[in-house]
Design an enzyme around this catalytic site. Structure first.
Site, PDB file in Angstrom:
ATOM      1  CG  ASN A   9      -1.641   1.261   1.476  1.00 33.03           C
ATOM      2  OD1 ASN A   9      -1.770   2.087   0.569  1.00 33.03           O
ATOM      3  ND2 ASN A   9      -2.139   1.458   2.691  1.00 33.03           N
ATOM      4  CD1 TRP A  10       3.352   1.223  -3.078  1.00 35.81           C
ATOM      5  CD2 TRP A  10       3.264   2.593  -4.858  1.00 35.81           C
ATOM      6  NE1 TRP A  10       4.040   0.626  -4.096  1.00 35.81           N
ATOM      7  CE2 TRP A  10       4.003   1.433  -5.207  1.00 35.81           C
ATOM      8  CE3 TRP A  10       3.081   3.580  -5.814  1.00 35.81           C
ATOM      9  CZ2 TRP A  10       4.564   1.259  -6.487  1.00 35.81           C
ATOM     10  CZ3 TRP A  10       3.624   3.401  -7.081  1.00 35.81           C
ATOM     11  CH2 TRP A  10       4.361   2.256  -7.405  1.00 35.81           C
ATOM     12  CE  LYS A  11       0.527   3.443   4.877  1.00 34.28           C
ATOM     13  NZ  LYS A  11       0.512   3.569   6.306  1.00 34.28           N
ATOM     14  CG  HIS A  94      -5.395   1.730   5.545  1.00 31.95           C
ATOM     15  ND1 HIS A  94      -4.919   2.700   6.382  1.00 31.95           N
ATOM     16  CD2 HIS A  94      -4.373   0.862   5.338  1.00 31.95           C
ATOM     17  CE1 HIS A  94      -3.642   2.444   6.671  1.00 31.95           C
ATOM     18  NE2 HIS A  94      -3.287   1.325   6.046  1.00 31.95           N
ATOM     19  CD  GLU A  96      -2.536   5.477   6.916  1.00 34.51           C
ATOM     20  OE1 GLU A  96      -2.583   5.539   5.678  1.00 34.51           O
ATOM     21  OE2 GLU A  96      -1.569   4.986   7.540  1.00 34.51           O
ATOM     22  CD  GLU A 166      -2.950  -2.798   7.562  1.00 37.22           C
ATOM     23  OE1 GLU A 166      -1.907  -3.067   6.998  1.00 37.22           O
ATOM     24  OE2 GLU A 166      -3.559  -1.725   7.402  1.00 37.22           O
ATOM     25  N   GLY A 172       3.287   1.964  10.657  1.00 35.68           N
ATOM     26  CA  GLY A 172       4.248   3.053  10.454  1.00 35.68           C
ATOM     27  C   GLY A 172       5.063   3.402  11.682  1.00 35.68           C
ATOM     28  CB  SER A 213       6.089  -2.135  11.755  1.00 36.53           C
ATOM     29  OG  SER A 213       5.701  -0.813  12.070  1.00 36.53           O
ATOM     30  N   GLY A 234       3.016  -1.119   4.199  1.00 36.76           N
ATOM     31  CA  GLY A 234       3.010   0.288   3.817  1.00 36.76           C
ATOM     32  C   GLY A 234       4.414   0.746   3.436  1.00 36.76           C
TER      33      GLY A 234
HETATM   34  C1  PEP Z   1      -0.308   0.067   6.246  1.00 38.69           C
HETATM   35  O1  PEP Z   1      -0.431   1.260   6.081  1.00 38.69           O
HETATM   36  O2  PEP Z   1      -1.216  -0.693   5.856  1.00 38.69           O
HETATM   37  C2  PEP Z   1       0.887  -0.436   6.903  1.00 38.69           C
HETATM   38  C3  PEP Z   1       0.858  -1.654   7.347  1.00 38.69           C
HETATM   39  O3  PEP Z   1       1.943   0.436   7.026  1.00 38.69           O
HETATM   40  P1  PEP Z   1       3.425   0.075   7.526  1.00 38.69           P
HETATM   41  O4  PEP Z   1       3.854  -1.188   6.823  1.00 38.69           O
HETATM   42  O5  PEP Z   1       4.259   1.256   7.110  1.00 38.69           O
HETATM   43  O6  PEP Z   1       3.370  -0.113   8.991  1.00 38.69           O
END
Ligand code: PEP
Length: 256
Positions: A9-11, A94, A96, A166, A172, A213, A234
């Site tokens: 997921n590039w966001k 998600h 966010e 998640e 993050g 992470s 992410g």
């Molecule tokens: C995500 O945003 O879905 C995510 C898991 O981010 P990260 O891998 O950066 O923790």
């Protein structure tokens, strides 16, 4: 047998030129990796260019979000019908989206139903925040999020679902969930809730990913868990080491 998934997921990162440059760089190596389904979720503006670039290969595209209506006066939104031109998958709910953009359980549910109706595979995200985690409420909160997100999904469609656990506090932060807890929430809490909703056979067929992470160094430990069917990633999906992460995941699945 559930084929594992590694999804990036590039966001809100990378404009079109950066996106095509990055994908051109990693495409061949990524396509050489077998045993896992590979998905990239770029910002919507890059879907057209990346669909063209990836044509004929086995890397799939996901949208990071969509609205549930097909068309109309919804300024700024993209519809399942538009997403379906380029994507096989769509990330729904998600954290966010839920926290920054106030997406309710009801909206998440409508989006899941719309995705299924339009032959898109929804990757439905659930997970608790730190306060709920510290209060010991993870299991009940996550089970309720799953019930709310999947209300009205027909049993015949349910095996097409993908879920992602998640925990918000792990996203993050560099502080991944420990693997035993991820296995517990995914294997007991989420899969049991899916059994309650759709019966055991269907629940056993649904892929459930871990996200939060995940890095090249820790992805194997998650993939080795019996109920963790892949990773939603992410930050680490934005770097060339994305190939290494995917390879480590595939090796763990193959047991090498
Ligand atoms: C995500 O945003 O879905 C995510 C898991 O981010 P990260 O891998 O950066 O923790």
């Amino acid at each position: 047998m559930r084929t594992p998934i590694v999804a990036g997921n590039w966001k809100m990162n990378m404009a079109v030129a950066e996106a095509t440059g990055f994908v051109s760089e990693i495409r061949e190596d990524l396509e050489g990796i077998t045993g896992v389904e590979k998905i990239i979720a770029p910002p919507a503006v890059s879907l057209y260019a990346l669909a063209d670039l990836l044509d004929g290969g086995d890397i799939m595209l996901a949208a990071q979000n969509m609205y549930y209506e097909e068309k109309g006066a919804y300024t700024g939104e993209i519809s399942p019908y538009m997403v379906g031109e380029y994507c096989s998958h769509v990330i729904i709910g998600h954290s966010e989206r839920r926290t920054i953009f106030n997406e309710s359980d009801e909206m998440v549910n409508r989006k899941v139903l719309a995705a299924l109706k339009h032959d898109l595979t929804p990757i439905v995200c659930v997970g608790e925040d730190l306060a709920l985690n510290e209060a010991g409420s993870t299991d009940s909160f996550v089970a309720n999020q799953v019930r709310a997100a999947l209300a009205g999904v027909a049993e015949g469609q349910a095996s097409r679902l993908v879920l992602a656990y998640e925990p918000i506090w792990a996203i993050g932060t560099g502080k991944a969930c420990d693997v035993d807890t991820a296995q517990h929430v995914i294997g007991s809490v989420i899969r049991n809730t899916l059994t309650e909703l759709f019966g055991e056979d269907t629940a056993e067929s649904i892929r459930i990913l871990y996200g939060g992470s995940v890095k090249p160094a820790n992805v194997a430990s998650f993939m080795e868990q019996p109920d963790v069917d892949g990773a939603l990633v992410g930050g680490a999906s934005l770097k060339p080491t994305w190939v290494e992460l995917t390879l480590n995941a595939a090796k763990a699945v193959a047991g090498v």
